[in-house]
Design a protein around this motif. Structure first.
Motif, PDB file in Angstrom:
ATOM      1  N   TYR A  27       0.825  -1.207   0.000  1.00  5.81           N
ATOM      2  CA  TYR A  27       0.000   0.000   0.000  1.00  5.81           C
ATOM      3  C   TYR A  27       0.858   1.256   0.000  1.00  5.81           C
ATOM      4  CZ  TYR A  27      -2.878   3.702   1.970  1.00  5.81           C
ATOM      5  OH  TYR A  27      -3.502   4.880   2.196  1.00  5.81           O
ATOM      6  N   CYS A  28       1.947   1.232   0.784  1.00  6.06           N
ATOM      7  CA  CYS A  28       2.826   2.401   0.903  1.00  6.06           C
ATOM      8  C   CYS A  28       3.759   2.520  -0.291  1.00  6.06           C
ATOM      9  CB  CYS A  28       3.622   2.337   2.202  1.00  6.06           C
ATOM     10  SG  CYS A  28       4.720   0.906   2.301  1.00  6.06           S
ATOM     11  N   ARG A  29       3.672   1.566  -1.201  1.00  4.43           N
ATOM     12  CA  ARG A  29       4.474   1.521  -2.422  1.00  4.43           C
ATOM     13  C   ARG A  29       5.932   1.177  -2.165  1.00  4.43           C
ATOM     14  NH1 ARG A  29       0.490   2.070  -5.630  1.00  4.43           N
ATOM     15  NH2 ARG A  29      -0.812   3.875  -5.723  1.00  4.43           N
ATOM     16  N   ARG A  30       6.238   0.715  -0.951  1.00  2.00           N
ATOM     17  CA  ARG A  30       7.585   0.271  -0.623  1.00  2.00           C
ATOM     18  C   ARG A  30       7.820  -1.068  -1.313  1.00  2.00           C
ATOM     19  NH1 ARG A  30       9.563  -1.777   5.204  1.00  2.00           N
ATOM     20  NH2 ARG A  30       8.495  -3.599   4.456  1.00  2.00           N
ATOM     21  N   THR A  31       9.007  -1.271  -1.867  1.00  5.28           N
ATOM     22  CA  THR A  31       9.357  -2.551  -2.457  1.00  5.28           C
ATOM     23  C   THR A  31       9.556  -3.545  -1.330  1.00  5.28           C
ATOM     24  OG1 THR A  31      10.431  -1.453  -4.304  1.00  5.28           O
ATOM     25  CG2 THR A  31      10.994  -3.760  -3.933  1.00  5.28           C
ATOM     26  N   LEU A  32       8.820  -4.651  -1.364  1.00  9.10           N
ATOM     27  CA  LEU A  32       8.861  -5.613  -0.269  1.00  9.10           C
ATOM     28  C   LEU A  32      10.057  -6.556  -0.354  1.00  9.10           C
ATOM     29  CD1 LEU A  32       5.079  -6.436  -0.020  1.00  9.10           C
ATOM     30  CD2 LEU A  32       6.431  -4.979   1.481  1.00  9.10           C
ATOM     31  N   GLY A  33      10.571  -6.792  -1.541  1.00 12.21           N
ATOM     32  CA  GLY A  33      11.725  -7.674  -1.678  1.00 12.21           C
ATOM     33  C   GLY A  33      11.482  -8.991  -0.964  1.00 12.21           C
ATOM     34  N   ALA A  34      12.416  -9.366  -0.084  1.00 11.77           N
ATOM     35  CA  ALA A  34      12.296 -10.627   0.654  1.00 11.77           C
ATOM     36  C   ALA A  34      11.646 -10.423   2.017  1.00 11.77           C
ATOM     37  CB  ALA A  34      13.677 -11.253   0.825  1.00 11.77           C
ATOM     38  N   ASP A  35      11.121  -9.224   2.283  1.00 12.81           N
ATOM     39  CA  ASP A  35      10.497  -8.943   3.576  1.00 12.81           C
ATOM     40  C   ASP A  35       9.228  -9.749   3.759  1.00 12.81           C
ATOM     41  OD1 ASP A  35      12.448  -7.059   3.961  1.00 12.81           O
ATOM     42  OD2 ASP A  35      11.154  -5.334   3.575  1.00 12.81           O
ATOM     43  N   VAL A  36       8.860  -9.940   5.009  1.00 12.16           N
ATOM     44  CA  VAL A  36       7.572 -10.551   5.321  1.00 12.16           C
ATOM     45  C   VAL A  36       6.499  -9.621   4.789  1.00 12.16           C
ATOM     46  CG1 VAL A  36       6.012 -11.179   7.198  1.00 12.16           C
ATOM     47  CG2 VAL A  36       8.445 -11.698   7.375  1.00 12.16           C
ATOM     48  N   ARG A  37       5.484 -10.203   4.202  1.00  9.26           N
ATOM     49  CA  ARG A  37       4.368  -9.412   3.709  1.00  9.26           C
ATOM     50  C   ARG A  37       3.073 -10.051   4.170  1.00  9.26           C
ATOM     51  NH1 ARG A  37       6.722 -10.240  -1.573  1.00  9.26           N
ATOM     52  NH2 ARG A  37       8.467 -10.287  -0.184  1.00  9.26           N
ATOM     53  N   ILE A  38       2.041  -9.270   4.183  1.00 12.73           N
ATOM     54  CA  ILE A  38       0.736  -9.730   4.625  1.00 12.73           C
ATOM     55  C   ILE A  38      -0.194  -9.692   3.412  1.00 12.73           C
ATOM     56  CG2 ILE A  38      -1.145  -9.367   6.261  1.00 12.73           C
ATOM     57  CD1 ILE A  38       1.646  -9.833   7.581  1.00 12.73           C
ATOM     58  N   GLU A  39      -0.862 -10.811   3.142  1.00 15.90           N
ATOM     59  CA  GLU A  39      -1.775 -10.897   2.007  1.00 15.90           C
ATOM     60  C   GLU A  39      -3.209 -10.946   2.527  1.00 15.90           C
ATOM     61  OE1 GLU A  39      -2.469 -13.590  -1.962  1.00 15.90           O
ATOM     62  OE2 GLU A  39      -1.736 -14.590  -0.158  1.00 15.90           O
ATOM     63  N   CYS A  40      -4.051 -10.099   1.986  1.00 13.20           N
ATOM     64  CA  CYS A  40      -5.471 -10.148   2.314  1.00 13.20           C
ATOM     65  C   CYS A  40      -6.047 -11.386   1.650  1.00 13.20           C
ATOM     66  CB  CYS A  40      -6.176  -8.895   1.812  1.00 13.20           C
ATOM     67  SG  CYS A  40      -7.955  -8.934   2.126  1.00 13.20           S
ATOM     68  N   SER A  41      -6.742 -12.205   2.414  1.00 10.62           N
ATOM     69  CA  SER A  41      -7.315 -13.443   1.870  1.00 10.62           C
ATOM     70  C   SER A  41      -8.695 -13.218   1.256  1.00 10.62           C
ATOM     71  CB  SER A  41      -7.381 -14.521   2.951  1.00 10.62           C
ATOM     72  OG  SER A  41      -8.233 -14.120   4.000  1.00 10.62           O
ATOM     73  N   VAL A  42      -9.167 -11.969   1.277  1.00 12.04           N
ATOM     74  CA  VAL A  42     -10.492 -11.657   0.745  1.00 12.04           C
ATOM     75  C   VAL A  42     -10.398 -10.905  -0.579  1.00 12.04           C
ATOM     76  CG1 VAL A  42     -12.641 -10.397   1.207  1.00 12.04           C
ATOM     77  CG2 VAL A  42     -11.487 -11.613   3.066  1.00 12.04           C
ATOM     78  N   CYS A  43      -9.512  -9.927  -0.655  1.00 18.46           N
ATOM     79  CA  CYS A  43      -9.445  -9.043  -1.815  1.00 18.46           C
ATOM     80  C   CYS A  43      -8.906  -9.729  -3.064  1.00 18.46           C
ATOM     81  CB  CYS A  43      -8.564  -7.833  -1.501  1.00 18.46           C
ATOM     82  SG  CYS A  43      -9.272  -6.719  -0.283  1.00 18.46           S
ATOM     83  N   THR A  44      -9.560  -9.432  -4.201  1.00 23.15           N
ATOM     84  CA  THR A  44      -9.044  -9.830  -5.506  1.00 23.15           C
ATOM     85  C   THR A  44      -9.123  -8.595  -6.394  1.00 23.15           C
ATOM     86  OG1 THR A  44     -11.212 -10.611  -6.195  1.00 23.15           O
ATOM     87  CG2 THR A  44      -9.701 -12.267  -5.371  1.00 23.15           C
ATOM     88  N   PRO A  45      -8.114  -8.296  -7.195  1.00 23.32           N
ATOM     89  CA  PRO A  45      -6.876  -9.058  -7.283  1.00 23.32           C
ATOM     90  C   PRO A  45      -6.092  -9.012  -5.972  1.00 23.32           C
ATOM     91  CG  PRO A  45      -6.671  -6.995  -8.482  1.00 23.32           C
ATOM     92  CD  PRO A  45      -8.089  -7.081  -8.005  1.00 23.32           C
ATOM     93  N   ARG A  46      -5.083  -9.840  -5.911  1.00 21.49           N
ATOM     94  CA  ARG A  46      -4.249 -10.022  -4.719  1.00 21.49           C
ATOM     95  C   ARG A  46      -3.800  -8.686  -4.136  1.00 21.49           C
ATOM     96  NH1 ARG A  46       1.491 -13.199  -4.826  1.00 21.49           N
ATOM     97  NH2 ARG A  46       1.495 -13.763  -2.637  1.00 21.49           N
ATOM     98  N   LEU A  47      -3.962  -8.542  -2.828  1.00 20.14           N
ATOM     99  CA  LEU A  47      -3.541  -7.328  -2.128  1.00 20.14           C
ATOM    100  C   LEU A  47      -2.477  -7.703  -1.111  1.00 20.14           C
ATOM    101  CD1 LEU A  47      -3.896  -4.305  -1.406  1.00 20.14           C
ATOM    102  CD2 LEU A  47      -5.587  -5.048   0.280  1.00 20.14           C
TER     103      LEU A  47
END
Length: 166
Positions: free
Chosen positions: A2-22
């Motif tokens: 959301y913040c437009r930061r490149t996540l690279g290999a960082d832990v990320r959180i995926e919304c299991s409801v939103c499509t397309p993938r968030l």
């Protein structure tokens, strides 16, 4: 994210409801980001993606270990340290698990949230967002309720409400 930061290999959180993938970075998730144009709310279910191999709260306790601890707290309840230690695994004793939980969660200056600053992690400035819900005040909770609130807040910080192990 959301913040437009490149996540690279960082832990990320995926919304299991939103499509397309968030995908959200941990800081945006922790702040309770709401994206009205996508219909995304903080109440959606989430999964943790690419759980890192770094200690989050204390040396020797990886992100996956913290998630197992919080899951065990919900399954077995506060004080059932033998069952919790067995669930966490890694050869940890009930005394080690209880001590870690007390140091990192119950004694956190940000209670009921865990103390992310013990290892120098700073979750970033908290954003004031419409949907960010304040946790209940610690002084208003009984000990067992406080432990449950701490586990729920930490689980939300790590994987969110409606967390689905991924």
């Amino acid at each position: 994210g959301y913040c437009r930061r490149t996540l690279g290999a960082d832990v990320r959180i995926e919304c299991s409801v939103c499509t397309p993938r968030l995908l959200l970075c941990v800081e945006c998730f922790h702040a309770g980001v709401v994206i009205h144009t996508r219909g995304h709310t903080a109440e959606h279910g989430y999964r943790v993606i690419d759980v890192g191999r770094e200690a989050l709260l204390e040396v020797g306790w990886l992100a996956g270990d913290e998630l197992k601890l919080l899951e065990a707290m919900q399954l077995y309840g506060f004080g059932n340290w033998a069952d919790i230690a067995s669930h966490v695994g890694g050869g940890r004793t009930r005394a080690e698990v209880e001590s870690h939980y007390r140091r990192c969660y119950l004694e956190s200056p940000n209670f009921p949230e865990p103390n992310f600053e013990r290892l120098g992690h700073t979750p970033g400035k908290r954003m004031k967002l419409e949907a960010a819900a304040a946790p209940p005040s610690a002084h208003m909770l009984k000990a067992e309720d406080a432990a449950r609130a701490s586990a729920a807040a930490a689980l939300a910080a790590a994987g969110g409400p409606g967390f689905v192990p991924g």
